[in-house]
Design a protein around this motif. Structure first.
Motif, short mmCIF file in Angstrom:
data_model
loop_
_atom_site.label_atom_id
_atom_site.label_comp_id
_atom_site.label_asym_id
_atom_site.label_seq_id
_atom_site.Cartn_x
_atom_site.Cartn_y
_atom_site.Cartn_z
N UNK A 321 0.86 -1.19 0.00
CA UNK A 321 0.00 0.00 0.00
C UNK A 321 0.90 1.24 0.00
N UNK A 322 0.86 1.99 -1.10
CA UNK A 322 1.70 3.18 -1.20
C UNK A 322 1.07 4.39 -0.52
N UNK A 323 -0.14 4.21 0.01
CA UNK A 323 -0.82 5.24 0.81
C UNK A 323 -0.90 6.58 0.07
N UNK A 324 -1.23 6.49 -1.23
CA UNK A 324 -1.45 7.67 -2.08
C UNK A 324 -0.21 8.55 -2.21
N UNK A 325 0.96 7.96 -2.08
CA UNK A 325 2.20 8.69 -2.33
C UNK A 325 2.62 8.50 -3.79
N UNK A 326 3.56 9.32 -4.23
CA UNK A 326 4.04 9.26 -5.62
C UNK A 326 5.13 8.19 -5.75
N UNK A 327 5.04 7.44 -6.82
CA UNK A 327 6.01 6.40 -7.13
C UNK A 327 6.66 6.73 -8.46
N UNK A 348 -0.93 -7.42 -4.42
CA UNK A 348 -1.49 -6.20 -5.03
C UNK A 348 -0.63 -4.99 -4.71
N UNK A 349 -0.37 -4.19 -5.74
CA UNK A 349 0.18 -2.84 -5.57
C UNK A 349 -1.01 -1.89 -5.58
N UNK A 350 -1.16 -1.07 -4.55
CA UNK A 350 -2.38 -0.26 -4.46
C UNK A 350 -2.10 1.13 -3.92
N UNK A 351 -3.05 2.02 -4.24
CA UNK A 351 -3.05 3.40 -3.73
C UNK A 351 -1.75 4.13 -4.04
N UNK A 352 -1.40 4.14 -5.32
CA UNK A 352 -0.17 4.82 -5.75
C UNK A 352 -0.51 5.90 -6.76
N UNK A 353 0.34 6.96 -6.78
CA UNK A 353 0.26 8.00 -7.79
C UNK A 353 1.56 7.98 -8.58
N UNK A 354 1.43 8.09 -9.91
CA UNK A 354 2.61 8.09 -10.78
C UNK A 354 2.48 9.25 -11.74
N UNK A 355 3.44 10.18 -11.72
CA UNK A 355 3.46 11.30 -12.65
C UNK A 355 2.56 12.44 -12.21
#
Length: 715
Positions: A321-327, A348-355
């Motif tokens: 869980x990336x907790x809505x952080x940027x990856x 599962x990879x979840x709750x991520x923002x990219x770009x």
């Protein structure tokens, strides 16, 4: 007699000469210093000798260094005691010779006491008694205190930091002098000891060998109480080493100084000791946390001795869980890209923002150059763009324009958003795909993958539920359900693929309840499965399209809409085989001036019919859903009907503007139609599966059709 007189004369002459020489030598010798005395502050002085260049003091038989004045601070050269002192004046060796030594002066000089050596312990400072001392003086934060004790009790002082120095005072001033100040000692008084600050150095993907918990020394603490999983530990230092252990351990540390200070609050930390593997197929590298993933991504991007993990194996070991952080995307070029095998193990990879919309090639992988399998994605937001309005690509898994082969197997996306710029109305193309943005050069494999309840948006060019644009390779057993796929200014949109440009095969495809929008295109199309295909060699086989909506809003040129394939009007002979379209609809808006008699090509199977058809089926009762009126911002409905045509299965006749609305079969279109009853009585199911059996040797991966709860065929 004469001889005696002669001898006496010679002797007298010799004595006379010797006497003159002695007188000359004595006349050149410097005067001997005199009047030696010592002042109360131990400064030795003597008479000034005219012509002396310097003086040599001699103390207790040892010459001291020359001095140029007639005084000497004895404390600079001796520590004290009984002294025998004499002085000699030094001449220049030419005009003046050195003087004789002076008479000796005996003097008893007081000896400086030894400095105390204070030691702090809790709230006290103490030192050993100094021999010859009767009292002591200490300086505490600038205040002088006189005491006869050898201990300072600070228990009554306020809680703060104190700097202390101590010196000894003599019992007999004639024998001793006051000592020098001791070195500083700092004591902090606490109401309660500070809580230890624990630093966890646990293993990670980048640093798998880290295995310690440590803390800085707590001022005033005499030791620490340490518990690991509630079991007390013997700990002499400030570090716990967990090397060789595995699992998760809860650590508690309390600073103590019994009887002096109140114990600190207990600090707690957990260290998790994971096995990060060796990168082999039997012992793959493992990714446990968001931090591990970011380390992995960074290693790919910077090629830190890993060469893109070529021939290496990696596994996810937990949901992340990336907790809505940027990856950041892993990789930055074809050379610096992921080249190994990543097995998600169904995590599962979840709750991520990219770009953030300012850079192209936005996805978990900048450009995939290896294999990704058994991986799920949930609530991923990808925003690609380009500050220079150049081509942009974005997707959840891999973004780039791939010139290398890659494989994606058994991967699934839910509840995600992909946006590919540049901004609407600017130059430059954009490619937005669920799994892959753009892979137009190499042979790729995408197998057993799905996308659900997601939104894929391209500012222009191509948008696809699975892939925006594909050249070679295969998409096998893919499904797209409940998604919105759209372009904003021009281009094509497809429920599974935006644009096929080469020899790609898409087979065993289910596209259900998607909204495919080609918004305001100057040309292009929208398809429930494929937006457009401009290849003679592409194959679209074993396709199930149901409940899809194909739309165009604010259109000004010929457009192609179809339940399976949209198109763009160019004649190609790609294969469309064993397809079933069920429950589809079209929404069309035209906004051009009346002098441009272009029409939409609207088809239940395909808006673009100039292809090779084989065993395609649709529900005959759905045909009227396509017999829609044009609406125009440029003119009223009556005028629109005169100039603009639409058709089912075939584009309008350019010469006559004739409409084939409602026609089942025209030209080279070979389709089968069934009413709803025909779709549920097994007839259509048999026709579809007979084709599968006939063509299984050519297409070994063909899936057999089954039926849903209502009896309709489904893959």
């Amino acid at each position: 007699m004469k001889t005696v007189i002669k001898t006496c004369l010679i002797l007298f002459t010799a004595l006379l000469i010797a006497g003159c020489a002695q007188k000359e030598e004595n006349d050149n010798k410097l005067q001997t210093p005199y009047s030696l005395k010592v002042s109360s502050d131990n400064v030795l002085t003597w008479s000034i000798v005219k012509g002396a260049a310097a003086y040599i003091p001699n103390i207790n038989g040892e010459d001291c260094e020359e001095v140029t004045t007639n005084q000497l601070a004895l404390s600079d050269v001796v520590e004290g005691g009984h002294l025998v002192i004499k002085i000699k004046a030094i001449g220049d060796g030419v005009t003046w010779l050195d003087s004789d030594w002076s008479e000796e002066l005996e003097y008893d000089m007081a000896v400086a006491l030894d400095s105390p050596l204070p030691v702090a312990s809790g709230k006290t400072v103490s030192w050993e008694a100094v021999e010859g001392a009767s009292k002591y003086e200490y300086n505490i934060n600038g205040s002088l205190v006189l005491t006869e004790e050898t201990v300072i009790d600070l228990s009554g002082y306020l809680a703060e930091r104190y700097t202390i120095t101590v010196r000894a005072l003599p019992n007999d001033n004639k024998l001793n002098t006051t000592s020098a100040w001791s070195s500083e000692i700092v004591v902090a008084i606490f109401d309660r000891l500070a809580t230890p600050a624990l630093v966890v150095e646990q293993p990670s993907f980048r640093n798998p060998a880290a295995t310690t918990i440590s803390w800085g020394a707590v001022e005033g603490a005499s030791g620490y109480e340490v518990y690991v999983d509630n079991i007390k530990q013997e700990c002499e230092g400030t570090t716990l080493d967990f090397t060789g252990k595995s699992g998760s351990f809860k650590v508690k540390v309390t600073a103590v100084n019994p009887g002096i200070y109140d114990s600190s609050e207990t600090a707690e930390a957990t260290i998790t000791l994971n096995d990060y593997g060796k990168g082999t197929e039997s012992e793959p590298y493992k990714i446990y946390t968001a931090s591990d993933w970011n380390d992995f991504s960074d290693l790919v991007t910077n090629n830190e001795g890993k060469a893109g993990f070529q021939d290496k194996f990696i596994e996810l070991a937990a949901d992340i869980d990336f907790e809505n952080t940027y990856v950041k995307p892993a990789g930055k070029s074809a050379q610096m890209s992921f080249k190994g095998t990543l097995d998600g193990k169904d995590y599962t990879l979840k709750n991520a923002k990219i770009g953030d919309g300012t850079a192209s090639h936005q996805a978990f992988f900048y450009l995939l150059n290896g294999t990704v399998k058994n991986l799920k994605f949930d609530n991923i937001t990808v925003t690609g763009g380009n500050a220079n309005s150049a081509a942009s690509s974005a997707a959840v898994l891999s973004a780039g324009n791939s010139s290398v082969a890659f494989t994606i197997e058994n991967c699934h996306i839910t509840n995600s958003t992909v946006i590919s710029g540049p901004e609407q109305g600017t130059a430059g193309g954009s490619y937005a795909g669920g799994f892959v943005g753009r892979c137009n050069n190499a042979s790729v494999v995408i197998r057993n993958c799905s996308i659900l309840n997601s939104t894929i948006t391209a500012s222009n060019e191509n948008a696809g539920g699975i892939v925006s644009l594909i050249g070679a390779g295969i998409i096998d057993n893919a499904s797209a359900v409940g998604n919105t796929i759209k372009t904003e200014t021009k281009g094509v949109a497809g429920g599974v693929v935006g644009f096929i440009t080469g020899t790609a095969t898409i087979i065993n495809i289910s596209s259900l309840n998607n909204i495919c929008i080609a918004n305001n295109p100057t040309s292009g199309g929208a398809g429930g499965v494929v937006g457009n295909c401009n290849s003679n060699d592409a194959k679209m086989i074993n396709i199930y399209s149901a409940g899809n909506q194909m739309k165009t809003l604010a259109h000004s040129y010929t457009l192609y809409l179809g339940g399976v394939l949209g198109g763009n009007g160019t004649v190609y002979s790609a294969l469309l085989a064993n397809c079933l379209v069920e429950s589809a609809s079209v929404d069309y808006v035209y906004t051009a001036a009346s002098d441009k008699p272009y029409a939409a090509c609207v088809g239940i199977i395909a808006g673009y019919p100039n292809i090779t058809w084989d065993n395609c089926i649709y529900n005959q009762t759905l045909r009227n859903r396509y017999d829609v009126q044009f609406t125009s911002a440029a003119q009223n409905d009556s005028e629109a009907k005169s100039y603009y045509r639409y058709a089912v299965g075939q584009k309008r006749n350019i010469i006559t503007n004739a409409s084939w609305a409602g026609v089942d079969k025209v030209s080279n279109v070979t389709c089968s139609t069934y009413a709803s009853a025909g779709l549920t009585d097994g007839t259509a199911l048999k026709q579809l599966n007979d084709w599968v059996e006939t063509n299984k040797s050519t297409y070994p991966s063909l899936k057999t059709w089954t039926t849903d709860e209502n009896g309709y065929p489904k893959l």
